[in-house]
Design an enzyme around this catalytic site. Structure first.
Site, PDB file in Angstrom:
ATOM      1  N   ASP A  91      44.410  33.344  31.110  1.00  0.00           N
ATOM      2  CA  ASP A  91      43.860  34.584  32.380  1.00  0.00           C
ATOM      3  C   ASP A  91      42.328  34.797  32.214  1.00  0.00           C
ATOM      4  O   ASP A  91      41.231  35.412  32.919  1.00  0.00           O
ATOM      5  CB  ASP A  91      44.645  36.008  32.262  1.00  0.00           C
ATOM      6  CG  ASP A  91      44.344  36.174  30.122  1.00  0.00           C
ATOM      7  OD1 ASP A  91      43.718  35.526  29.491  1.00  0.00           O
ATOM      8  OD2 ASP A  91      44.546  37.544  30.170  1.00  0.00           O
ATOM      9  N   ASP A 109      34.325  36.843  32.874  1.00  0.00           N
ATOM     10  CA  ASP A 109      35.293  38.093  33.948  1.00  0.00           C
ATOM     11  C   ASP A 109      35.814  39.785  33.189  1.00  0.00           C
ATOM     12  O   ASP A 109      36.123  39.629  31.888  1.00  0.00           O
ATOM     13  CB  ASP A 109      36.760  37.468  34.023  1.00  0.00           C
ATOM     14  CG  ASP A 109      37.735  38.482  34.637  1.00  0.00           C
ATOM     15  OD1 ASP A 109      37.545  39.235  35.119  1.00  0.00           O
ATOM     16  OD2 ASP A 109      39.089  38.043  33.942  1.00  0.00           O
ATOM     17  N   GLU A 120      31.206  38.695  36.733  1.00  0.00           N
ATOM     18  CA  GLU A 120      32.106  39.781  38.554  1.00  0.00           C
ATOM     19  C   GLU A 120      31.535  40.841  38.691  1.00  0.00           C
ATOM     20  O   GLU A 120      31.340  41.439  37.811  1.00  0.00           O
ATOM     21  CB  GLU A 120      33.743  39.478  38.010  1.00  0.00           C
ATOM     22  CG  GLU A 120      34.696  40.068  39.208  1.00  0.00           C
ATOM     23  CD  GLU A 120      35.645  40.119  39.529  1.00  0.00           C
ATOM     24  OE1 GLU A 120      36.094  38.589  38.928  1.00  0.00           O
ATOM     25  OE2 GLU A 120      36.391  41.359  39.589  1.00  0.00           O
TER      26      GLU A 120
END
Lengths: 194, 194
Positions: free
Chosen positions: A141, A7, A68
């Site tokens: 996260d 990410d 991503e």
């Protein structure tokens, strides 16, 4: 097959590693966040992220890296740093001959929950279920990085890009192809739509 | 002092190298374009650009690298690739301990022509004059990379960032500080204005 999800971010870059066995069996290997100090110069921040990602690739020797996809329409304040972090992840993988896949957040949500517009908490719950975890691994996260790795593991075999033939597909493959086409259309229209 | 300028791009990444002596004396060393094949995957394109830039840094061992600053408002179709190429140039410099400076196109035009809104042909003419060249070195579109290197060489000693004290400045330093402030304001307002 070991898959490392990324990410991307310049301040916090999530990394999640899963192992994919046969028949959608997945197991959790690792989750972490690679950080850079926002108070140092941009070149040194990029070096810190690159070194952190390279260390993960050396340590887990994944068979694929799932990153991503960044859109030019994303948050103007962070999009360039995010794109640069994604670029470093691609570079570090390419230097080791590891195949790279880019997945949109919609593709990841769809693959994991069956709903491309799922809420964050739904995605997290399914990540825990897929990986057989009693609680979300910390840092929380970094769940997005695990989701990206799982998404790559779960993508229907021979997942189609928009525009390819869609006969003889399973329901999941059709749904995937549809989401991919929507993504492509959004990209062409310059509208992120998420 | 040897300065290597980079005009970042994923398809074509301009590289220009100059040597700066005392009293604004500059000499031309090298100009080239590092390319990547648009038909291969993005990770391999980034690897090609990174390897090409690394080879230039090894060959010319510059004392500073001057890279064009990328704005989130730049051309939506290319801005992410441009930002990633700039990121790779920063990484390659940081890996060798070479200081990196980012300059906006306005700063480069101002430093070279005295006019931050100068036309391309004016910039090219001044690049030729500064480097004592009878014709523009080829490939022509790498002139921007030379301009970035020259810009870094010509910046007033102790060029100020917006917000710093502006007393006791030469006329050139004042003009520079003003341009830097304008750039900063544009960035804050999210308006590229160029």
């Amino acid at each position: 097959m070991i898959i490392l999800g990324v990410d991307p971010g310049l301040t916090r870059c999530g990394v999640g590693v899963v192992e994919a066995g046969g028949s959608r069996r997945l197991s959790f290997i690792h989750v972490d966040v690679v950080r850079s100090d926002p108070h140092i110069s941009q070149d040194l921040r990029l070096l810190a992220i690159y070194n952190g990602l390279s260390e993960k690739l050396e340590r887990f020797a994944p068979d694929a890296v799932s990153i991503e996809r960044v859109f030019a329409q994303d948050n103007r304040n962070t999009v360039l740093g995010t794109a640069q972090a994604a670029g470093l992840a691609m570079l570090a993988a390419a230097q080791r001959g590891i195949p790279v896949a880019l997945h949109t957040p919609t593709e990841a949500k769809l693959a994991i929950t069956g709903n491309g517009k799922a809420q964050k908490v739904q995605v997290e719950r399914m990540v825990m279920r897929f990986l057989n975890l009693n609680e979300m691994p910390t840092p929380a996260d970094a769940a997005d990085a695990l989701a990206l790795a799982i998404c790559h593991a779960l993508r229907p075999a021979g997942a189609l890009q928009g525009g390819e033939r869609e006969e003889h597909l399973t329901a999941a493959q059709r749904q995937w192809a549809l989401a991919a086409q929507r993504t492509k259309r959004r990209r062409i229209n310059g509208d992120r739509g998420m």
